[in-house]
Structures are given as C-alpha cells and as structure tokens.
Design a protein around this motif. Structure first.
Motif, short mmCIF file in Angstrom:
data_model
loop_
_atom_site.label_atom_id
_atom_site.label_comp_id
_atom_site.label_asym_id
_atom_site.label_seq_id
_atom_site.Cartn_x
_atom_site.Cartn_y
_atom_site.Cartn_z
N ALA A 527 0.83 -1.20 0.00
CA ALA A 527 0.00 0.00 0.00
C ALA A 527 0.87 1.25 0.00
O ALA A 527 0.56 2.24 -0.68
N ASN A 528 1.96 1.23 0.75
CA ASN A 528 2.84 2.39 0.82
C ASN A 528 3.48 2.70 -0.53
O ASN A 528 3.53 3.85 -0.98
N LEU A 529 3.96 1.69 -1.22
CA LEU A 529 4.70 1.90 -2.46
C LEU A 529 3.80 2.15 -3.66
O LEU A 529 4.21 2.79 -4.62
N THR A 530 2.56 1.66 -3.61
CA THR A 530 1.64 1.91 -4.72
C THR A 530 0.76 3.13 -4.48
O THR A 530 0.15 3.66 -5.42
N GLY A 531 0.68 3.58 -3.22
CA GLY A 531 -0.15 4.73 -2.90
C GLY A 531 -1.63 4.43 -2.87
O GLY A 531 -2.46 5.34 -2.85
N LYS A 532 -2.00 3.15 -2.85
CA LYS A 532 -3.40 2.76 -2.85
C LYS A 532 -3.94 2.65 -1.42
O LYS A 532 -3.22 2.24 -0.52
N GLU A 533 -5.23 2.98 -1.25
CA GLU A 533 -5.85 2.82 0.06
C GLU A 533 -6.10 1.34 0.33
O GLU A 533 -6.56 0.62 -0.54
N LEU A 534 -5.80 0.92 1.54
CA LEU A 534 -5.93 -0.48 1.92
C LEU A 534 -7.31 -0.71 2.53
O LEU A 534 -7.45 -1.00 3.71
N THR A 535 -8.32 -0.58 1.71
CA THR A 535 -9.71 -0.61 2.16
C THR A 535 -10.01 -1.86 2.99
O THR A 535 -9.69 -2.98 2.58
N GLY A 536 -10.64 -1.65 4.13
CA GLY A 536 -11.10 -2.76 4.96
C GLY A 536 -10.08 -3.32 5.92
O GLY A 536 -10.41 -4.17 6.75
N ALA A 537 -8.83 -2.87 5.85
CA ALA A 537 -7.79 -3.39 6.74
C ALA A 537 -7.98 -2.86 8.15
O ALA A 537 -8.32 -1.69 8.36
N VAL A 538 -7.76 -3.72 9.14
CA VAL A 538 -7.87 -3.35 10.54
C VAL A 538 -6.47 -3.28 11.14
O VAL A 538 -5.67 -4.21 10.97
N VAL A 539 -6.18 -2.19 11.83
CA VAL A 539 -4.85 -1.98 12.40
C VAL A 539 -4.87 -2.26 13.90
O VAL A 539 -5.93 -2.41 14.51
N ASN A 540 -3.68 -2.30 14.49
CA ASN A 540 -3.53 -2.61 15.91
C ASN A 540 -4.22 -1.59 16.80
O ASN A 540 -4.84 -1.92 17.79
N GLY A 541 -4.09 -0.28 16.45
CA GLY A 541 -4.69 0.78 17.26
C GLY A 541 -3.73 1.35 18.28
O GLY A 541 -2.51 1.25 18.13
N PRO A 542 -4.24 1.95 19.34
CA PRO A 542 -3.37 2.56 20.35
C PRO A 542 -2.51 1.53 21.05
O PRO A 542 -2.83 0.34 21.09
N ASN A 543 -1.42 2.02 21.60
CA ASN A 543 -0.47 1.15 22.26
C ASN A 543 0.23 1.96 23.35
O ASN A 543 0.07 3.19 23.42
#
Length: 604
Positions: A527-543
């Motif tokens: 996603a970073n190198l193509t510049g595309k949005e990673l639709t639907g991906a869930v991230v870790n969140g706060p830490n």
C-alpha cells in the motif's frame, strides 16, 4: 462529507475533520466522538464529548440542519488527559429514523457524519470491505491488480525448499543457527495470504482467519461473492500446507528474523513481485518453508486445532465429495494433535505470535468435527462430541483463559458446542450453562476494564492488539446472545464496536477507509509503495506510549504521517498514524478476520 452543500454543511467545512492533519487544534476546545460507520436503528447509541467540563447541551442534526434530538451531556465518565479533564456520554438512543446526522455540542467542533440505519445496511458493506483486504494480501499467481496495483509474486514458492526449524534466542529476536539447514522438498506452497504488512505466510494466523471467514459465511448473508472468493483462496493454500500423503503440516513460508548470514523478509522494503525480478536477492527469491513437526509426528495442539477446525468448517459450507474430503482432512490433523504438548508452535520465532492456551483449539476442532460428522452421517460424530466436552472442561480448568482472538478461540468453540448439546448429540460431559458462564466471564472481564475507561473500552490500550481484542469482545457479546437469547451484554458489545469505529479519544476509526477519519499511513509495504488505500484493513490501534520510541525506517519507504493525534494521547496510550509505526498502524489478517466476523454477525 455530504454530497450536496446544505446550509449546515457549508458551516461545517471550516472545522472539517475532528482529528488528524486537518484538525483545528488552535481554536477548538471540545470534540465529539461518534461511531463514524453508524448506529443500528434500535440499538443503544452513545457518543462522547471531550472537553474541560461543565454543563453542555447538544443537538443531533440532519443534513438540512434540522434538529431531530436535543439533550444534555451526562456526568463526567472520567478524565482522559490534562487537556481533556472531562469525557461525558451523549445518549442519542432516541434517534431511530434512518438518515445521516451530526452532533453539535456547546463549545465543541461538530462531530463527523454518522448514519442511523438497519444493521444490514450499515455493516454488510463492511464485510465486503474487510474481504477486500484479504484480496490485497493475496500471494502467488492469483493476484487482483485492481486492489493494490500489484503483480503476481513468489511463484518460486511452488517449488520451495523445506528447512529445519530455526533456533532463536530467548527473546526471539536473533537467529541462533549460523545458517538455515535444508531438510527436504521441493513443496508447493504458492498462493495464500500475506500475514500483515510484510510478505510472510503463517499457517497459524491463516487457519484462524479462515475459520472466522467460514463462520461468517455460514452464519450470515453478508460478504457475498467477495467473501466466498477469499474463502476459496484461503482453503486452497491451507490444503497445500497440509500434505496428507506424508502427514506433514507446514507452519510457515519465509522468515522474519535472521542474522548477518541469513537475510529475511524484514530486511528490505519493496513490492512483493520484486523478490523474483532479475537481480533479486536469492534469499528473498527462494523462500524457506518450515514444518510444524516431522512427517507423521505429533503437531502442536493449538496449531493442529485451528487447522482442523478450519477444514471442518469447510465441510459444513460445502457439499458432496468436497465436504467429505474436508472432513477427512480435519479428522487426520486433529488425530495428530499433541495431547501433552511442550512449547506451542505458532510462528518462527514464537515471539511473533506468543500463545499460551491450546485446549480451546482442540475444543474448537472437535466441536466442528462433531457438527460436520453429524451432518454427513459420519459414525465418529459421537466421539468427537465427547472429545469437545472433554477439551472444554480442560480449558475451563486451566489458568490461561482469555478472550476471543487468534490466541484464544474458546468463544467460537463454546458457542458451537452449545449447538451440539442442544441438538441432542451423545453426552458431552459438560452443560450448556458452564459454557455460557464462560462466555459471560470473558465479557465480564471486558466490562470491568470498560468501567474504568471514559470511552468504555473493554480492551487494554497499553497492550498490543487492543483493536482486535475490542472486536473480539463485540463478537463474543453477539455469540452470547446467540447462545442464550438474552441481551445482557448487547450494549457493552455495541460500545466496543463504537470504540473501534471512532468513538475513542483519537476520533478515528481503526478500519481503513470505513469513515471520515481512518488511518492514512499504514505500515504496509504494498500500500505504501503503490499509494493505494488499503480498504477494509484493521490496524492494531493505540499502544503503550513508550513503545513508540523507535519507528521503522527504510530508504525505499515513501514517508507518510498524519499529524494532530498527539493532543489526544492519554492515560499512557498513544496512537501514531505513521508508516513506520508498526506498533499502531500495521494491519493483519487476524485483526481483520475478527472484525469481519463482528460485522457479519451484526448484519445477519
């Protein structure tokens, strides 16, 4: 933002986002946090006002600017940080008419837009979006370029060399073997899904994620063709990782922690197709495969249980010869599970996915085998039902009971075992009350934590995986209602979903692309190198704030950061939307699979 420029919308343009780079931090003293995906028409609805305290009136307004509800903020639920000593609940449960709304509170920026609608209308699209993340994670020849603009990758995985299991130091940070030792092959392990922002493939997380997708497919109508396609893709790869001709389960493709002699996946930032391009590093072009155990030997029960459960669930969602084949695969993997295990196998190194429990995995496997066996008329169904009761009893007696996620699947196992009991299968040796009590125990643990948090978050925001744990609690609340017919934990489960989708201190959804404010800079190479949005991906969140002392940086990384969240860090927790912040914005299969199951069961 609204599609047409209503009078209110024009007024709100000045304040735009409620957090992130566009936030008017210099002029706004209060912020309203809402579930930015929306609220079901009949469910309890809560938003949160962060400010300095004092009485605050608020209004819920529709797109035209018409007020549909007015009220006063509740008493303070606690302080978040020195800048926001008061967090107050806004009860908007009386807003039941489907529509698009904002909240206007005295002394606060207008809230982001949110919808009120049926659960199906709100959350079925989220299941499809989650499935698109799995599309983005595809490896091998069956890559969908439209998702993140990638090409086929790692075709050499079709003839991969098997290596001896690597040895790591106690922290799992450094490989102790001078070099990896070949042990066999070639084997075909092409395809599958990348685990997270890197290009490693783990049987452990794939089996859990696939089981979650299969449950969503079995128990809801959400997801449609997109979900069905990802289930087929995941099953095809899991079938390759289990070699029934030699009774061998392969645990992993690629290696993420090496030494000066062993180059690994985590040593370079690139697109996956670069690994086999002309001049590619041989260590990346020809990736190692590791066994979970020697051929025919006992397999770590947590891993065997998850794999067997996934195959058994596939038997329930298929028919005819395919169903029987999946059942036989599940039965053989289950039979090889070690009943007296030593250290559990998840990944190499184990520190990538530490896990303590395993009886829950065998309960899950035996339960799904019993359900599949009953449906297919298999004479082993009764034995599997008794096994399921045995392993449930053992789990309840253990000291490693947790809540739903990749490391503890007891909630999934308990719920389906209750269905086995209710159907009148042979005695399982355990009552449905003991199982529902343990579902309640998991939710009570979350509620105790939520009672101390101003935003009523049931997950620990100072630990890894706070967002998937919140989704796990939301799912468990839905499972408890399914098992008991009672709404005891309905409001708690809804608040956990609300928290993940924007009703949190930072005012961001942790599901990419789901709302006005969501992560823009995930640590994800493609996603970073193509510049595309990673639709639907869930991230870790706060830490925990201390964990952000050092971020990942690579020369090839496109620098990306969304500022403005620092103002909302509090109680020792931070959220950082920076491509190098794997601690908070790296997405993963298991995170997204747990969320997908939440959305599917909510919208069923």
């Amino acid at each position: 933002m609204f599609k047409r420029m209503a009078p209110l919308a024009a007024l709100l343009l000045a304040s735009a986002c409620t957090s992130g780079a566009d936030e008017p931090v210099a002029t706004t003293n209060g912020f309203v946090r809402v579930d930015q995906v929306g609220y079901g028409t009949t469910e309890e609805k809560h938003a949160y006002l962060m400010n300095g305290g004092g009485a605050s009136a608020f209004r819920v307004v529709e797109e035209s600017g018409r007020t549909v509800f007015a009220g006063t903020a509740g008493t303070s639920a606690g302080s978040w940080n020195s800048g926001f000593p008061s967090v107050r609940v806004l009860d908007i449960s009386q807003v039941r008419t489907p529509g698009t709304y904002r909240i206007l509170a005295d002394g606060a920026a207008p809230s982001p837009v949110f919808r009120v609608d049926s659960a199906t209308a709100l959350f079925s699209p989220q299941v499809v979006a989650n499935a698109r993340f799995f599309e983005a994670q595809r490896d091998g020849s069956d890559v969908l370029p439209s998702t993140v603009d990638r090409k086929a990758a790692h075709l050499n995985d079709g003839r991969a060399t098997v290596y001896e299991v690597p040895r790591y130091d106690e922290e799992g940070a450094e490989l102790q073997d001078e070099r990896l030792t070949p042990a066999g092959g070639p084997v075909d392990v092409a395809g599958g899904w990348f685990d997270a922002g890197d290009f490693l493939k783990f049987t452990h997380t794939t089996a859990y994620s696939l089981a979650s997708l299969l449950l969503a497919q079995r128990d809801s109508r959400a997801g449609g063709a997109e979900l069905a396609a990802e289930v087929r893709h995941g099953l095809a790869w899991l079938g390759k990782m289990w070699d029934e001709t030699t009774d061998t389960l392969y645990a992993q493709v690629g290696v993420g922690a090496g030494n000066e002699n062993v180059r690994t996946d985590h040593d370079v930032w690139r697109l996956p197709e670069a690994d086999e391009a002309p001049g590619a590093d041989p260590a990346l072009a020809h990736r190692p495969v590791f066994r979970a155990a020697e051929p025919g030997a006992s397999i770590s029960p947590n891993l065997a249980g998850k794999v067997a459960a996934a195959f058994a669930l596939a038997a329930q969602t298929n028919t005819g010869i395919e169903a029987r084949q999946f059942l036989d695969q599940a039965a053989r993997v289950y039979d090889l599970a070690d009943r007296e295990p030593g250290p559990l196998t998840t990944a190499y190194p184990p520190s990538f996915y530490p896990e303590a429990s395993w009886q829950d995995d065998l309960e899950f496997a035996a339960t799904e085998l019993a359900r599949s066996g009953e449906a297919l008329g298999d004479p082993r169904a009764g034995r599997w039902a008794r096994d399921a009761g045995h392993w449930a009893t053992a789990y309840l007696a253990s000291d490693v009971r947790g809540t739903l996620g990749v490391g503890d699947v007891s909630a999934l196992a308990h719920t389906d075992l209750i269905k086995v009991i209710d159907k009148g299968s042979p005695a399982t040796g355990i009552t449905r009350d003991r199982l529902t009590d343990d579902l309640a125990r998991q939710l009570d643990d979350g509620m105790a934590r939520a009672a101390r948090d101003p935003f009523r978050a049931g997950a620990d925001q100072l630990e890894f995986d706070s967002v998937p744990h919140a989704f796990g609690l939301a799912t468990t609340a839905l499972l408890h209602r399914q098992a008991t017919g009672q709404d005891t934990y309905a409001a708690f489960g809804t608040r956990q979903r609300n928290w993940t989708l924007g009703a949190n201190a930072w005012g961001t959804s942790f599901v990419i692309g789901s709302s006005t404010v969501s992560p823009r800079c995930p640590e994800h190479q493609a996603a970073n190198l193509t510049g595309k949005e990673l639709t639907g991906a869930v991230v870790n969140g706060p830490n925990k704030a201390e964990r952000f002392a050092e971020l990942n940086r690579f020369p090839a990384m496109r620098q990306c950061v969304t500022g403005g969240f620092e103002r909302f860090d509090g109680r020792g927790a931070r959220f950082v939307d920076d491509v190098g912040a794997w601690q908070s914005v790296e997405p993963a299969l298991d995170f997204t699979a747990t969320a997908l199951l939440t959305f599917a069961l909510t919208s069923r």
